[in-house]
Scaffold this motif. Sequence first.
Motif, mmCIF file in Angstrom:
data_model
loop_
_atom_site.group_PDB
_atom_site.id
_atom_site.type_symbol
_atom_site.label_atom_id
_atom_site.label_comp_id
_atom_site.label_asym_id
_atom_site.label_seq_id
_atom_site.Cartn_x
_atom_site.Cartn_y
_atom_site.Cartn_z
ATOM 1 N N GLU A 345 0.840 -1.196 0.000
ATOM 2 C CA GLU A 345 0.000 0.000 0.000
ATOM 3 C C GLU A 345 0.878 1.251 0.000
ATOM 4 O O GLU A 345 1.704 1.419 0.899
ATOM 5 C CB GLU A 345 -0.926 0.027 1.219
ATOM 6 N N PRO A 346 0.724 2.155 -0.973
ATOM 7 C CA PRO A 346 1.551 3.365 -1.028
ATOM 8 C C PRO A 346 1.099 4.390 -0.002
ATOM 9 O O PRO A 346 -0.010 4.302 0.549
ATOM 10 C CB PRO A 346 1.311 3.876 -2.450
ATOM 11 N N PRO A 347 1.914 5.374 0.272
ATOM 12 C CA PRO A 347 1.506 6.469 1.155
ATOM 13 C C PRO A 347 0.346 7.258 0.540
ATOM 14 O O PRO A 347 0.170 7.273 -0.686
ATOM 15 C CB PRO A 347 2.768 7.339 1.259
ATOM 16 N N ALA A 348 -0.422 7.921 1.381
ATOM 17 C CA ALA A 348 -1.442 8.845 0.890
ATOM 18 C C ALA A 348 -0.759 10.082 0.308
ATOM 19 O O ALA A 348 0.441 10.317 0.513
ATOM 20 C CB ALA A 348 -2.382 9.235 2.030
ATOM 21 N N SER A 430 5.716 26.131 -10.181
ATOM 22 C CA SER A 430 4.798 25.019 -9.956
ATOM 23 C C SER A 430 5.556 23.960 -9.171
ATOM 24 O O SER A 430 6.568 23.426 -9.650
ATOM 25 C CB SER A 430 4.284 24.453 -11.286
ATOM 26 N N ILE A 431 5.095 23.668 -7.945
ATOM 27 C CA ILE A 431 5.785 22.763 -7.030
ATOM 28 C C ILE A 431 5.024 21.450 -6.930
ATOM 29 O O ILE A 431 3.795 21.438 -6.772
ATOM 30 C CB ILE A 431 5.901 23.384 -5.622
ATOM 31 N N GLY A 432 5.740 20.347 -7.023
ATOM 32 C CA GLY A 432 5.133 19.036 -6.847
ATOM 33 C C GLY A 432 5.825 18.262 -5.746
ATOM 34 O O GLY A 432 7.053 18.350 -5.601
ATOM 35 N N ILE A 433 5.074 17.522 -4.946
ATOM 36 C CA ILE A 433 5.660 16.724 -3.880
ATOM 37 C C ILE A 433 4.950 15.379 -3.818
ATOM 38 O O ILE A 433 3.724 15.300 -3.960
ATOM 39 C CB ILE A 433 5.578 17.448 -2.510
ATOM 40 N N ARG A 434 5.718 14.320 -3.650
ATOM 41 C CA ARG A 434 5.140 13.006 -3.449
ATOM 42 C C ARG A 434 5.920 12.282 -2.356
ATOM 43 O O ARG A 434 7.090 12.595 -2.102
ATOM 44 C CB ARG A 434 5.134 12.192 -4.743
ATOM 45 N N ALA A 435 5.256 11.336 -1.724
ATOM 46 C CA ALA A 435 5.850 10.589 -0.611
ATOM 47 C C ALA A 435 6.184 9.170 -1.052
ATOM 48 O O ALA A 435 5.554 8.620 -1.957
ATOM 49 C CB ALA A 435 4.886 10.560 0.568
ATOM 50 N N ALA A 442 5.107 4.872 -4.264
ATOM 51 C CA ALA A 442 4.983 6.324 -4.316
ATOM 52 C C ALA A 442 3.531 6.769 -4.192
ATOM 53 O O ALA A 442 2.615 6.105 -4.687
ATOM 54 C CB ALA A 442 5.564 6.864 -5.620
ATOM 55 N N SER A 443 3.334 7.895 -3.543
ATOM 56 C CA SER A 443 1.999 8.472 -3.414
ATOM 57 C C SER A 443 1.592 9.172 -4.711
ATOM 58 O O SER A 443 2.408 9.353 -5.625
ATOM 59 C CB SER A 443 1.970 9.485 -2.272
ATOM 60 N N GLU A 444 0.354 9.594 -4.763
ATOM 61 C CA GLU A 444 -0.079 10.494 -5.828
ATOM 62 C C GLU A 444 0.618 11.835 -5.638
ATOM 63 O O GLU A 444 1.146 12.148 -4.566
ATOM 64 C CB GLU A 444 -1.599 10.673 -5.800
ATOM 65 N N LEU A 445 0.596 12.641 -6.675
ATOM 66 C CA LEU A 445 1.331 13.910 -6.671
ATOM 67 C C LEU A 445 0.461 15.029 -6.104
ATOM 68 O O LEU A 445 -0.707 15.170 -6.467
ATOM 69 C CB LEU A 445 1.751 14.249 -8.104
#
Length: 544
Positions: A345-348, A430-435, A442-445
């Motif tokens: 299960e990926p991170p939220a 434009s900043i993107g972060i994923r966990a 990997a989480s959604e962006l």
Amino acid sequence: MAVLRRVAWAALVVGSGAVGSGPVYAEGNCTTVDVDFMPAAQSNNPFAPQIVAWVEDTNGNYLETIFITEQTGTYGIGNRPGRADFNSGPAWPYGRRTMVFPIWAHRHGLSWDTVVFQNGDDNNLSHPFNQSSRENHFCRPLTTSEPGWDAMSCASAVYTDKGVLAPAMPKSLYPPRNDVARAVTDDPSVDMFAVLNPFDSVSQATPVPGTPATVSWAVPESLPFGNYVLFVEVAREFDMNGTYNPTVYPAPVGIPYDNYGAPYRGQPSVLFKVPFTIESTMTSAAATDYVGYGDPDGIDGNVRAADGTISVDVPGSGATRLALVSQDSTTYRVRVTSKPQFDFEPPAVPAELQAVDVTQNKATLAFVAPGDDGVTGRAKRYEIRYLVGEDMTAANFDTAVIAGTSVVPVNAGGYQTFELTGLLPETEYSIGIRAFDDCRNASELSVLKFTTPERTVGQVDACFIATAAYGSVMANDVDLLRRFRDVMLRKTVLGELAVESYYTFGPAVAGAVGESDLLRATARRVLSPIVDRVRGFSVPPPKQ
């Protein structure tokens, strides 16, 4: 290219004969290797250590780089224009640091075309305006007396020569920088820089000295159970002692701008070695002492045996660049823990991403932490990237610029903040972060857009219009104008009024000039007779 590297790597592992049969992983099952260490602060040396970690088998075959600090892995300080012994300073833009990780560089088996200045002059910090483009990471060279030196920050927008690949030169063992989008003044080979650099996924900001750090490596399914060796090489500029200092490695002389920066070549890189085992149960191993050091000039990859030339009793210096940590009944400078995982299960998604504060050159952002499994637990790490003037999406995230910031995850639901520095005024980001979790799920962006405010009038001490017109504050004519301003104009009332008027209107004009090739050319024509007139005065050189 990446596929070919993975195939070659797998063939090496299978053919080495150094380890046993491979594991059979079920879906969601993996093994992770955690590497724990803590960079140590050094008194009177604000320059952070550079660190690289890689894995070999017991026969000495290089397998994979699992961590590298971004100055080398992303911003290419090992392979950039300029001679290696150029002085250094805060965010220094030039000089190929071939001695940063000489042991690693000679172990990984890769090579790249060397990057040189477009005009071929390795000895000059100045570069032509028509070979310069906006610099988003490095500062301009500074003298030690300038305020920016102590502030460890850029004072104004900078234009640099990104260089050109030189196939005819001896190969470099370091990758070029991969954060540059080619401008019209850059050489076409700049488009290849990011393609050639394979370390993007493991390149991260240097951990904060005095703060424990953990690097996690998800072991590839093709890697067999068995014995391996982790190596950690640590380097630091300005780390001087009685053997390695400016007397032994002085500043270059007889070159333009040799009064800028300071000699940086102190003690060489030091090496830590940790043998460890990957198997079906958790294992742990540690090292407290360095095993040797690299070539001070980066000429070879030999490990020089530990000796009295390296400091062992000065915190943050030499053999103590990594602090001694006592935790869980273990004392270590480097600790390796191998453990089986079962995680499908990926991170939220990092939630409620927002800009808390935005200035011309810095933004503070915040979000609500996800968990390791959805909203449960704690994520292992975050990946933060940005684009300028372009929307961030899942499709372009992997090719966007890695943000030079590090965020230590907290438990799910916690409030996390981070800073983006070195931003440009009046610019849309434009900043993107994923966990990520332990098994690289990997989480959604999560994406946020913001625009930095306009320039503040009179805030920056620089020749705004001249800098924008000529492409660099280090261009010879700009330096001449700056000296004329400081030495001649500021000594008269009318001259001081002229300077203040220029500071009132200059930044706004320079902003438009710097972003238009036509306006830059027009500004150069306007400035040309002024420069010729100033040359007629006897202007002393800048103070040392």
